[in-house]
Design a protein around this motif. Structure first.
Motif, short mmCIF file in Angstrom:
data_model
loop_
_atom_site.label_atom_id
_atom_site.label_comp_id
_atom_site.label_asym_id
_atom_site.label_seq_id
_atom_site.Cartn_x
_atom_site.Cartn_y
_atom_site.Cartn_z
N GLU A 9 -13.39 7.62 -12.79
CA GLU A 9 -13.47 7.67 -14.15
C GLU A 9 -15.30 8.09 -14.83
O GLU A 9 -15.59 7.16 -14.55
CB GLU A 9 -13.10 7.26 -15.22
CG GLU A 9 -11.67 7.18 -15.39
CD GLU A 9 -10.19 6.54 -16.14
OE1 GLU A 9 -11.09 5.74 -16.81
OE2 GLU A 9 -9.51 6.88 -15.30
N THR A 10 -15.62 9.57 -15.70
CA THR A 10 -16.93 9.22 -16.31
C THR A 10 -16.54 9.97 -17.46
O THR A 10 -14.91 10.22 -17.78
CB THR A 10 -17.71 10.47 -15.09
OG1 THR A 10 -17.36 11.79 -15.44
CG2 THR A 10 -18.32 9.81 -13.76
N LEU A 11 -18.37 10.06 -18.24
CA LEU A 11 -17.89 11.05 -19.52
C LEU A 11 -17.26 12.83 -19.67
O LEU A 11 -17.13 12.51 -19.94
CB LEU A 11 -18.86 9.97 -19.83
CG LEU A 11 -19.53 8.88 -20.41
CD1 LEU A 11 -21.01 9.15 -21.32
CD2 LEU A 11 -18.41 8.59 -21.04
N GLU A 12 -18.18 12.93 -18.11
CA GLU A 12 -17.75 14.10 -18.14
C GLU A 12 -16.76 14.50 -17.58
O GLU A 12 -15.55 14.97 -17.49
CB GLU A 12 -18.40 15.00 -17.11
CG GLU A 12 -19.91 14.96 -17.86
CD GLU A 12 -21.14 14.01 -17.20
OE1 GLU A 12 -20.45 13.05 -16.36
OE2 GLU A 12 -21.96 13.25 -18.16
N ALA A 13 -15.94 13.85 -17.00
CA ALA A 13 -13.78 13.98 -16.35
C ALA A 13 -13.56 12.42 -15.45
O ALA A 13 -14.76 11.27 -15.04
CB ALA A 13 -14.63 14.63 -14.78
N ALA A 14 -12.64 12.93 -14.76
CA ALA A 14 -11.82 12.42 -14.48
C ALA A 14 -11.00 12.85 -13.19
O ALA A 14 -10.39 13.98 -13.07
CB ALA A 14 -11.13 11.04 -15.40
N GLY A 15 -11.25 12.07 -12.06
CA GLY A 15 -10.11 12.66 -10.54
C GLY A 15 -10.93 11.71 -9.41
O GLY A 15 -11.37 11.10 -8.96
N PHE A 16 -9.91 12.21 -8.20
CA PHE A 16 -9.61 11.85 -6.88
C PHE A 16 -11.32 12.78 -6.54
O PHE A 16 -11.23 13.72 -6.88
CB PHE A 16 -8.92 12.22 -6.12
CG PHE A 16 -7.56 11.27 -6.63
CD1 PHE A 16 -7.12 9.71 -6.99
CD2 PHE A 16 -7.27 11.94 -8.08
CE1 PHE A 16 -6.43 9.61 -6.27
CE2 PHE A 16 -5.57 10.39 -8.64
CZ PHE A 16 -5.82 9.67 -7.99
N LYS A 17 -11.46 11.50 -5.72
CA LYS A 17 -13.08 12.43 -5.32
C LYS A 17 -12.96 11.73 -3.71
O LYS A 17 -12.39 10.88 -3.20
CB LYS A 17 -14.31 11.12 -5.90
CG LYS A 17 -15.54 11.95 -4.66
CD LYS A 17 -16.95 11.17 -5.56
CE LYS A 17 -18.25 11.97 -5.17
NZ LYS A 17 -18.51 10.49 -4.62
N PHE A 18 -12.94 13.03 -3.11
CA PHE A 18 -12.92 12.72 -1.59
C PHE A 18 -14.33 13.02 -0.94
O PHE A 18 -15.61 13.72 -1.09
CB PHE A 18 -12.27 14.18 -0.45
CG PHE A 18 -10.71 14.23 -1.22
CD1 PHE A 18 -10.19 13.88 0.20
CD2 PHE A 18 -10.37 13.90 -2.78
CE1 PHE A 18 -8.64 13.84 -0.09
CE2 PHE A 18 -8.99 14.01 -2.36
CZ PHE A 18 -8.45 13.99 -1.35
N ASP A 19 -14.59 11.52 0.33
CA ASP A 19 -16.57 11.56 0.76
C ASP A 19 -15.71 11.20 1.75
O ASP A 19 -14.79 10.45 2.54
CB ASP A 19 -16.74 9.97 0.20
CG ASP A 19 -18.17 10.45 0.83
OD1 ASP A 19 -18.47 10.88 1.09
OD2 ASP A 19 -18.57 8.39 0.86
N ASN A 20 -15.91 12.41 2.55
CA ASN A 20 -15.69 13.00 3.93
C ASN A 20 -16.93 13.56 4.70
O ASN A 20 -17.60 14.04 4.63
CB ASN A 20 -14.53 14.64 4.04
CG ASN A 20 -14.04 14.10 5.17
OD1 ASN A 20 -15.15 13.62 5.99
ND2 ASN A 20 -13.32 15.26 5.45
N PRO A 21 -17.22 12.47 5.58
CA PRO A 21 -18.51 12.08 6.16
C PRO A 21 -18.57 13.99 7.66
O PRO A 21 -19.40 14.30 7.54
CB PRO A 21 -18.66 11.18 7.72
CG PRO A 21 -17.16 11.23 7.31
CD PRO A 21 -16.15 11.38 6.13
N GLN A 22 -17.56 14.60 7.78
CA GLN A 22 -17.07 15.85 8.75
C GLN A 22 -17.43 17.14 7.96
O GLN A 22 -17.49 17.91 8.20
CB GLN A 22 -14.96 16.09 9.13
CG GLN A 22 -15.24 14.74 9.87
CD GLN A 22 -13.97 15.24 10.42
OE1 GLN A 22 -13.77 15.78 11.36
NE2 GLN A 22 -12.58 14.30 10.52
N VAL A 23 -17.70 17.17 6.77
CA VAL A 23 -18.02 18.22 5.73
C VAL A 23 -18.90 18.47 6.22
O VAL A 23 -20.18 17.83 5.93
CB VAL A 23 -17.81 18.37 3.98
CG1 VAL A 23 -17.79 18.61 3.15
CG2 VAL A 23 -16.07 17.57 3.99
N LYS A 24 -19.77 19.50 6.03
CA LYS A 24 -20.91 20.53 6.40
C LYS A 24 -21.47 21.44 5.24
O LYS A 24 -22.31 21.06 5.13
CB LYS A 24 -20.97 21.28 7.99
CG LYS A 24 -20.48 20.83 9.01
CD LYS A 24 -21.43 20.28 9.94
CE LYS A 24 -21.03 20.33 10.99
NZ LYS A 24 -20.80 18.73 11.57
#
Length: 122
Positions: free
Chosen positions: A96-111
């Motif tokens: 949750e930030t001042l700009e938006a809120a939501g689920f965040k995916f941190d994926n080491p496979q993403v190029k």
């Protein structure tokens, strides 16, 4: 007369992905508002977006036959076999930030990701 047996989703102990305590708490909060309360959360990867893949999240009442079921503090997470290979090592957080809120995916496979950040490529 032939009968068919339903094979329950396989429950797995070690998950290839991580849900942070904030993500688990938010999922539970949202699940509590559903009627009926779902059995768990489905996390997946689907084709789409300008970079090729997008993450998907939806509530499930029952897992499929080929699903892996992971438990995060008694929260069941269903993942299909195809998505599993793209989610290996992924961390799901709720931010949750001042700009938006939501689920965040941190994926080491993403190029690479698209400019808007809603899709990715591996």
């Amino acid at each position: 007369m032939a009968t068919t047996a339903t094979v329950p989703a396989q429950e797995t102990k070690k998950a290839p992905l991580v849900l942070t305590p904030q993500a688990i708490a938010k999922v539970r909060e949202i699940m509590a508002t559903q009627d009926p309360i779902p059995a768990g959360l489905r996390i997946g990867v689907v084709g789409g977006g300008c970079s090729g893949f997008q993450y998907s999240m939806a509530f499930e009442n029952q897992g499929g036959m080929m699903d892996k079921v992971f438990s995060f503090d008694d929260l069941k997470v269903f993942v299909d076999a195809t998505s599993l290979m793209y989610l290996n090592g992924c961390t799901v957080d709720y931010v949750e930030t001042l700009e938006a809120a939501g689920f965040k995916f941190d994926n080491p496979q993403v190029k690479s990701t698209c400019g808007c950040g809603s899709s990715f490529n591996v």
